[in-house]
Design an enzyme around this catalytic site. Structure first.
Site, PDB file in Angstrom:
ATOM      1  N   ALA A  67     -36.050 -28.375 -84.750  1.00 12.35           N
ATOM      2  CA  ALA A  67     -36.879 -27.172 -84.660  1.00 12.35           C
ATOM      3  C   ALA A  67     -36.437 -26.390 -83.435  1.00 12.35           C
ATOM      4  O   ALA A  67     -35.915 -26.965 -82.475  1.00 12.35           O
ATOM      5  CB  ALA A  67     -38.337 -27.584 -84.501  1.00 12.35           C
ATOM      6  N   GLY A 111     -36.101 -31.795 -86.916  1.00  9.70           N
ATOM      7  CA  GLY A 111     -36.338 -31.061 -88.167  1.00  9.70           C
ATOM      8  C   GLY A 111     -35.091 -30.984 -89.037  1.00  9.70           C
ATOM      9  O   GLY A 111     -35.185 -30.829 -90.261  1.00  9.70           O
ATOM     10  N   GLU A 114     -35.145 -34.112 -90.900  1.00 11.92           N
ATOM     11  CA  GLU A 114     -36.242 -34.024 -91.876  1.00 11.92           C
ATOM     12  C   GLU A 114     -35.837 -33.137 -93.055  1.00 11.92           C
ATOM     13  O   GLU A 114     -36.166 -33.421 -94.204  1.00 11.92           O
ATOM     14  CB  GLU A 114     -37.492 -33.463 -91.207  1.00 11.92           C
ATOM     15  CG  GLU A 114     -38.058 -34.410 -90.169  1.00 11.92           C
ATOM     16  CD  GLU A 114     -39.264 -33.831 -89.463  1.00 11.92           C
ATOM     17  OE1 GLU A 114     -39.086 -32.876 -88.677  1.00 11.92           O
ATOM     18  OE2 GLU A 114     -40.371 -34.315 -89.705  1.00 11.92           O
ATOM     19  N   GLU A 134     -38.045 -36.078 -81.229  1.00 14.34           N
ATOM     20  CA  GLU A 134     -39.285 -35.388 -80.838  1.00 14.34           C
ATOM     21  C   GLU A 134     -40.017 -36.105 -79.720  1.00 14.34           C
ATOM     22  O   GLU A 134     -40.644 -35.491 -78.862  1.00 14.34           O
ATOM     23  CB  GLU A 134     -40.222 -35.252 -82.055  1.00 14.34           C
ATOM     24  CG  GLU A 134     -39.725 -34.317 -83.152  1.00 14.34           C
ATOM     25  CD  GLU A 134     -38.817 -34.981 -84.182  1.00 14.34           C
ATOM     26  OE1 GLU A 134     -38.361 -36.122 -83.943  1.00 14.34           O
ATOM     27  OE2 GLU A 134     -38.561 -34.351 -85.221  1.00 14.34           O
TER      28      GLU A 134
END
Ligand code: COA
Length: 260
Positions: A67, A111, A114, A134
């Site tokens: 992210a 992300g 993911e 994270e």
């Protein structure tokens, strides 16, 4: 196709290559990438010429480095929760009816991992690195990582990745079953496109139903899954492609599937 700011889409025969195009930020996923990714997949879903989508990252270093951390500042719990209640790139990939392959060419973090996990197949280059980092930012993943990663590689391995945030290399990712294949960097695109084209020549409705059946396996118990499989199998018998596939086999020729 529309023009996008943070992604590009190139159609090569029956395969569309969607590239996240922020190489100076290692293709970090900001709000714009999510919005444009959702819109592009919507276009590709409706495009009958496109049978398979390949997602990759621009530049030499990264698939996606997670992210966009610069957007975290000033976010509140409510704004973060709302973000995931809107349609995200992750959900659009998860619910996309055609096969999607992640072509991983470098850092595949947070992300990014993911997003790759939401795809159907993951192919990576030898130098790629994978992590859920994270925890190093004092947070945890929110794009499906704890659930999809655990189902894919098992609780012990997922737990270690989530709790340490440390990177694993391509060989380990392959051993864990996180990626389907690992290739030298210079062969990655060729090998991924070969696989994509091979799948793109199959019967589109049967591909879609097969995806649905496999995805249902990790979301149901065995009895429900077996019942769903029989229903999906039966639907195949209503298609023109089933007639064509069987006829081609009996006539000893290549089938030409039309997605009907
Ligand atoms: N969000 C926002 N920007 C990011 C980013 C992210 N997730 N990952 C990398 N970038 C930016 C860097 O800030 C840098 O921008 P700048 O040139 O304007 O300073 C640029 O991308 C290049 O990254 P850099 O850190 O200089 O490359 P590196 O080769 O030294 O390190 C990484 C590569 C991937 C190890 C490092 O960038 C990193 O740790 N990124 C964050 C990974 C992460 O925690 N992701 C999960 C987020 S929840």
């Amino acid at each position: 196709m529309s023009n996008y700011e943070t992604i590009t889409v190139e159609k090569r025969r029956k395969v569309a290559v969607l590239t996240i195009n922020r190489p100076d930020k290692l293709n970090a996923l900001n709000k714009k990438v999510h919005m444009e990714g959702v819109a592009a997949l919507d276009e590709l879903r409706r495009d009958d010429e496109v049978r398979v989508v390949v997602i990759t990252g621009a530049g030499e270093k990264a698939f996606i480095a997670g992210a966009d951390i610069s957007e975290f500042e000033g976010q509140t719990p409510v704004s973060q929760r709302d973000l995931f209640h809107e349609k995200t790139f992750f959900n659009s990939i998860d619910t996309f009816p055609k096969p999607i392959i992640a072509m991983i060419n470098g850092f595949c973090l947070g992300g990014g991992n993911e997003l790759a996990l939401a795809c159907d197949l993951r192919i990576c280059s030898e130098g790629s690195k994978f992590a859920q980092p994270e925890i190093n930012l004092g947070i945890m993943c929110g794009g499906g990582g704890s659930q999809r990663l655990t189902r894919m590689i098992g609780e012990g391995r997922a737990m270690e990745m989530m709790l340490t945030g440390e990177m694993i290399d391509a060989e380990t990712a392959h051993k864990y079953g996180l990626v389907n294949h690992v290739y030298p960097k210079e062969e990655l695109e060729l090998k991924t496109m070969e696989l994509a084209e091979k799948i793109a020549d199959k019967a589109p409705i049967a591909l879609q139903l097969s995806k649905e059946a496999v995805k249902f396996a990790s979301r149901s118990n065995l009895d429900e899954g077996l019942r769903r499989e029989v229903d999906l199998f039966a639907i195949c018998f209503s298609t023109e492609d089933k007639k064509e596939g069987v006829a081609a086999f009996l006539e000893k020729r290549k089938p030409h599937f039309k997605g009907r």
